[in-house]
Structures are given as structure tokens and as C-alpha cells.
Motif scaffolding. Sequence first.
Motif, PDB file in Angstrom:
ATOM      1  N   CYS A 164       0.824  -1.204   0.000  1.00 19.32           N
ATOM      2  CA  CYS A 164       0.000   0.000   0.000  1.00 19.32           C
ATOM      3  C   CYS A 164       0.863   1.261   0.000  1.00 19.32           C
ATOM      4  O   CYS A 164       0.586   2.225  -0.729  1.00 19.32           O
ATOM      5  N   TRP A 165       1.922   1.244   0.809  1.00 20.51           N
ATOM      6  CA  TRP A 165       2.775   2.421   0.900  1.00 20.51           C
ATOM      7  C   TRP A 165       3.518   2.667  -0.408  1.00 20.51           C
ATOM      8  O   TRP A 165       3.602   3.815  -0.872  1.00 20.51           O
ATOM      9  N   LEU A 166       4.057   1.630  -1.025  1.00 23.35           N
ATOM     10  CA  LEU A 166       4.817   1.797  -2.264  1.00 23.35           C
ATOM     11  C   LEU A 166       3.973   2.422  -3.373  1.00 23.35           C
ATOM     12  O   LEU A 166       4.474   3.207  -4.181  1.00 23.35           O
ATOM     13  N   THR A 167       2.693   2.079  -3.415  1.00 23.79           N
ATOM     14  CA  THR A 167       1.814   2.573  -4.474  1.00 23.79           C
ATOM     15  C   THR A 167       0.925   3.718  -4.010  1.00 23.79           C
ATOM     16  O   THR A 167       0.183   4.284  -4.818  1.00 23.79           O
ATOM     17  N   ASP A 168       0.988   4.074  -2.731  1.00 22.78           N
ATOM     18  CA  ASP A 168       0.124   5.088  -2.128  1.00 22.78           C
ATOM     19  C   ASP A 168      -1.335   4.779  -2.433  1.00 22.78           C
ATOM     20  O   ASP A 168      -2.107   5.642  -2.852  1.00 22.78           O
ATOM     21  N   SER A 169      -1.713   3.510  -2.224  1.00 21.08           N
ATOM     22  CA  SER A 169      -3.073   3.051  -2.496  1.00 21.08           C
ATOM     23  C   SER A 169      -3.555   2.176  -1.352  1.00 21.08           C
ATOM     24  O   SER A 169      -2.771   1.420  -0.764  1.00 21.08           O
ATOM     25  N   ARG A 170      -4.811   2.268  -1.042  1.00 22.93           N
ATOM     26  CA  ARG A 170      -5.431   1.349  -0.093  1.00 22.93           C
ATOM     27  C   ARG A 170      -5.844   0.102  -0.866  1.00 22.93           C
ATOM     28  O   ARG A 170      -6.756   0.152  -1.693  1.00 22.93           O
ATOM     29  N   ILE A 171      -5.160  -1.015  -0.657  1.00 22.53           N
ATOM     30  CA  ILE A 171      -5.423  -2.250  -1.398  1.00 22.53           C
ATOM     31  C   ILE A 171      -6.374  -3.111  -0.581  1.00 22.53           C
ATOM     32  O   ILE A 171      -5.988  -3.655   0.464  1.00 22.53           O
ATOM     33  N   PRO A 172      -7.622  -3.269  -1.008  1.00 25.12           N
ATOM     34  CA  PRO A 172      -8.569  -4.100  -0.257  1.00 25.12           C
ATOM     35  C   PRO A 172      -8.291  -5.579  -0.465  1.00 25.12           C
ATOM     36  O   PRO A 172      -7.908  -6.014  -1.558  1.00 25.12           O
ATOM     37  N   LEU A 173      -8.468  -6.351   0.576  1.00 30.67           N
ATOM     38  CA  LEU A 173      -8.245  -7.791   0.492  1.00 30.67           C
ATOM     39  C   LEU A 173      -9.505  -8.499   0.011  1.00 30.67           C
ATOM     40  O   LEU A 173     -10.618  -8.161   0.427  1.00 30.67           O
ATOM     41  N   SER A 174      -9.320  -9.495  -0.840  1.00 28.68           N
ATOM     42  CA  SER A 174     -10.437 -10.334  -1.272  1.00 28.68           C
ATOM     43  C   SER A 174     -10.665 -11.474  -0.293  1.00 28.68           C
ATOM     44  O   SER A 174     -11.799 -11.908  -0.078  1.00 28.68           O
ATOM     45  N   ALA A 175      -9.565 -11.975   0.310  1.00 26.78           N
ATOM     46  CA  ALA A 175      -9.663 -13.082   1.261  1.00 26.78           C
ATOM     47  C   ALA A 175      -8.349 -13.209   2.024  1.00 26.78           C
ATOM     48  O   ALA A 175      -7.291 -12.798   1.550  1.00 26.78           O
ATOM     49  N   THR A 176      -8.447 -13.781   3.215  1.00 29.45           N
ATOM     50  CA  THR A 176      -7.279 -14.103   4.030  1.00 29.45           C
ATOM     51  C   THR A 176      -7.400 -15.549   4.470  1.00 29.45           C
ATOM     52  O   THR A 176      -8.459 -15.971   4.950  1.00 29.45           O
ATOM     53  N   ALA A 177      -6.336 -16.315   4.292  1.00 26.15           N
ATOM     54  CA  ALA A 177      -6.280 -17.702   4.751  1.00 26.15           C
ATOM     55  C   ALA A 177      -5.166 -17.817   5.783  1.00 26.15           C
ATOM     56  O   ALA A 177      -4.090 -17.255   5.593  1.00 26.15           O
ATOM     57  N   LEU A 178      -5.434 -18.522   6.874  1.00 25.60           N
ATOM     58  CA  LEU A 178      -4.468 -18.629   7.970  1.00 25.60           C
ATOM     59  C   LEU A 178      -4.284 -20.085   8.381  1.00 25.60           C
ATOM     60  O   LEU A 178      -5.253 -20.823   8.574  1.00 25.60           O
ATOM     61  N   HIS A 179      -3.013 -20.447   8.543  1.00 25.90           N
ATOM     62  CA  HIS A 179      -2.652 -21.841   8.815  1.00 25.90           C
ATOM     63  C   HIS A 179      -2.614 -22.118  10.322  1.00 25.90           C
ATOM     64  O   HIS A 179      -1.629 -22.611  10.846  1.00 25.90           O
ATOM     65  N   PHE A 180      -3.670 -21.752  11.005  1.00 24.25           N
ATOM     66  CA  PHE A 180      -3.800 -22.103  12.419  1.00 24.25           C
ATOM     67  C   PHE A 180      -5.284 -22.069  12.782  1.00 24.25           C
ATOM     68  O   PHE A 180      -6.110 -21.519  12.050  1.00 24.25           O
ATOM     69  N   ALA A 181      -5.596 -22.687  13.903  1.00 27.68           N
ATOM     70  CA  ALA A 181      -6.987 -22.764  14.337  1.00 27.68           C
ATOM     71  C   ALA A 181      -7.468 -21.402  14.818  1.00 27.68           C
ATOM     72  O   ALA A 181      -6.659 -20.546  15.203  1.00 27.68           O
ATOM     73  N   PRO A 182      -8.771 -21.166  14.817  1.00 31.61           N
ATOM     74  CA  PRO A 182      -9.282 -19.880  15.311  1.00 31.61           C
ATOM     75  C   PRO A 182      -8.868 -19.660  16.762  1.00 31.61           C
ATOM     76  O   PRO A 182      -9.113 -20.519  17.613  1.00 31.61           O
ATOM     77  N   PRO A 183      -8.219 -18.538  17.058  1.00 35.99           N
ATOM     78  CA  PRO A 183      -7.835 -18.251  18.445  1.00 35.99           C
ATOM     79  C   PRO A 183      -9.034 -17.754  19.240  1.00 35.99           C
ATOM     80  O   PRO A 183     -10.094 -17.471  18.662  1.00 35.99           O
ATOM     81  N   PRO A 184      -8.906 -17.628  20.560  1.00 36.08           N
ATOM     82  CA  PRO A 184     -10.028 -17.130  21.371  1.00 36.08           C
ATOM     83  C   PRO A 184     -10.524 -15.749  20.942  1.00 36.08           C
ATOM     84  O   PRO A 184     -11.679 -15.414  21.162  1.00 36.08           O
ATOM     85  N   HIS A 185      -9.624 -14.963  20.339  1.00 33.80           N
ATOM     86  CA  HIS A 185      -9.987 -13.611  19.902  1.00 33.80           C
ATOM     87  C   HIS A 185     -10.260 -13.562  18.403  1.00 33.80           C
ATOM     88  O   HIS A 185     -10.044 -12.536  17.756  1.00 33.80           O
ATOM     89  N   ALA A 186     -10.762 -14.642  17.839  1.00 35.73           N
ATOM     90  CA  ALA A 186     -10.950 -14.721  16.384  1.00 35.73           C
ATOM     91  C   ALA A 186     -11.849 -13.615  15.849  1.00 35.73           C
ATOM     92  O   ALA A 186     -11.708 -13.197  14.692  1.00 35.73           O
ATOM     93  N   GLU A 187     -12.773 -13.114  16.690  1.00 36.73           N
ATOM     94  CA  GLU A 187     -13.687 -12.065  16.207  1.00 36.73           C
ATOM     95  C   GLU A 187     -12.942 -10.776  15.881  1.00 36.73           C
ATOM     96  O   GLU A 187     -13.444  -9.935  15.141  1.00 36.73           O
ATOM     97  N   ARG A 188     -11.704 -10.606  16.407  1.00 34.95           N
ATOM     98  CA  ARG A 188     -10.938  -9.393  16.141  1.00 34.95           C
ATOM     99  C   ARG A 188     -10.298  -9.416  14.753  1.00 34.95           C
ATOM    100  O   ARG A 188      -9.760  -8.406  14.298  1.00 34.95           O
ATOM    101  N   TYR A 189     -10.340 -10.557  14.070  1.00 31.00           N
ATOM    102  CA  TYR A 189      -9.682 -10.642  12.773  1.00 31.00           C
ATOM    103  C   TYR A 189     -10.393  -9.821  11.708  1.00 31.00           C
ATOM    104  O   TYR A 189      -9.818  -9.533  10.647  1.00 31.00           O
ATOM    105  N   GLY A 190     -11.633  -9.435  11.964  1.00 31.53           N
ATOM    106  CA  GLY A 190     -12.287  -8.507  11.052  1.00 31.53           C
ATOM    107  C   GLY A 190     -11.640  -7.139  11.061  1.00 31.53           C
ATOM    108  O   GLY A 190     -11.776  -6.374  10.105  1.00 31.53           O
ATOM    109  N   VAL A 191     -10.918  -6.810  12.136  1.00 32.60           N
ATOM    110  CA  VAL A 191     -10.161  -5.566  12.227  1.00 32.60           C
ATOM    111  C   VAL A 191      -8.769  -5.749  11.638  1.00 32.60           C
ATOM    112  O   VAL A 191      -8.239  -4.874  10.946  1.00 32.60           O
TER     113      VAL A 191
END
Length: 347
Positions: A164-191
Motif C-alpha cells: 500500500c505504501w509503495l503505491t500510495d493506495s489502499r489495497i482491499p483484500l479479497s480473502a485471508t487464509a491462515l494456517h492455524f486454528a481460530p484463536p479465542p480472539h478470532a472475532e478481532r480478525y475482522g479488524v
Amino acid sequence: MPQTSRPLPSPDSHGRAETPMAFVRAIASAYTQRGLDPWPTLSAAQIAPKQFQQTASRITALQMEWLSATAMRELDDEALGWFRRRLPWGSYGMLVRASLTAPTLGVALSRWCRHHNLLTDDIRLNLSTSEGLAHIELHETHDLQDLREFCTVSVLRNALGVACWLTDSRIPLSATALHFAPPPHAERYGVLFDGPCQFKAPHSRLSFDAGYLQLPLRRDEAALQSMLQRALLLTVRPYRRDRLLVEKVRQTLAEHPEHSRNADDLAAWLNLSPRTLHRQLKEEGASLQQLKDSVRREMAADLLLRTQRPIKQIAAEVGFQNEKSFMRAFKGWTGRTPEEFRLAKPT
């Protein structure tokens, strides 16, 4: 005489507390791995023992930025204990510098991943494309154990922040995949990551529109030097086109101290009225005194850890009239005297 209160406001007065306490515990574990006490640094970041023990507790982005930067300097490890060998201070800045001359973001990110792989073999990063999407992939090649989540989140958010910084653009994510189980604070991943988030994936990756890879870079060496003063913003906060007044004030305080003796001089330099300066800083959750203390603290910490200059000389360089007032302020900021802070650097 400068104020000696800690530069960080309480979490309630500066932004929302969104960063999970699990990440703070991961930083604390990096200290204990080195036989160091994390509590002076945690206390300076206004993290109380009771809060530290609460699984659901969170801290603000400002607290996380300050805590991470301080820990990286004190441990001389920008990886904060994730990898089997340290990444000395300046490693991630070097990665960005190596990508700065790329003609497009795609080339820059490919370089960034390739050079990161030279720094550590505990993870492997690569850039790929499929079905119109670009993917920044992270493959774990050495068991990161309890640091898996903190490492994965930090590295991926840093890679996106750099893009984002190199291009001075806000790049929106289409998806995020994570190689671990949902942590207790999984609801914070929307942030932490916008778009849908999948846990227990085969490997971790960020996905976004591949069209962004064709964007030209909009940064040069001068912009890089300015960004490196607060590079952690790329990791701990969503990219917001770095033109906020807080950043302009910080840059002026660091680069043009002659214009920051008082609010009137600083406001004139920024083409603002003093009233507007204070009002806009308040709207962004900051105060002028807080920013002055923060800039002085960061400059002092860097000089103490990177040089052998006498305390008196460092005091003068960061804007104190005498050594005694500097020592009192530094103890208020960090819980340590300048000498103790310098001696705590790991060997």
C-alpha cells in the motif's frame, strides 16, 4: 522544562483497543527467551499485570506500535523472537529499499518475498497469481509453535502495508487464509484483515485483485527515510495515505526542531492556526505534548542503543536543556534510567 509523564495516553483516550493481548504476551515471551524482564517495557506501554492476564483484553494501535518498536530496539530483533536467528534492527527497512526501484508493484513484491527468504529459512514467502487474484503466501518451514499466530499476522500485515505504501493506495483484500486454528480472539480478525478470513488453511496467504500488481511505485529514497521513522505503522494500522496531521507533526518535530519550540511556531510552519493544530490533533487522538515526548523518546532510545555518545550529549541532541531533566523524563517514559536502558541491550 519538559514534562516527565509517560507519552502514552490511556487506552480510552486514544482510539479503540483492538489489538489482542495474545500479541503482547508473544512480545513478552521474546524477552523471557533472552533472559530479560519485559515488565519495565510493558509498564511504560501502560499495560497492567491484571490486564496482561485477561484473555479478552486488548490494547490500542498506539500502544502496540510503541511496544513493538521499543522491544525491537531492546532485543535488536525486528522478528521479536519468531525465528531461530535475530533480524537486526533495519532488516525490514532493507527489504523495502531493495524493492524501491522496481517498475511495478508485482516486481517489488516478488523482490520483497525473495529477499525475506534470504533473511530466514523458518518461513518462505512468495507471490503468486490465479483466477485474477494475487496472493502473498507464507509457508512455515520450521515449527513456530506459540509464536505462529503473531508471526503470521505481523509478516502478512507488513507485506500488505509495504504494498500500500509503495503505491500510495489502499489495497482491499479479497480473502485471508491462515494456517492455524481460530484463536479465542478470532472475532478481532475482522479488524486485522478486511474481507473473509479462513482458519485451518493449508498455508497462510493474503489475496487481492491482481490488477494492483501493475501499479507503478510512487515512492523514492526521501520518502523511504521519512517512512522508516515510523515503519511499524505499516503493520499495526490499516493504510490511510500517510498524510494525517499526526504524521506531519511528528516529521516536523524530528526533522525541523527549530520550528517546534512552541505551538505557534509549529502551526505557522504547517500553515495552520494554533487552534486548528490542537483541534485536529485532538480529533486524531493525539496531543502536541504527547507527540513531542514520543519523538524525543524514540530519538533518545535509538542514540542510546546505537551509539556510545555520552548521556549529556544525547540529552542535548533530543532537545533537553540539561542532563538531569533528560534523565528524569527518560525514567518516566521507560521505567529505566538511560544507563540502565543502554546496558539492557542484549549481547
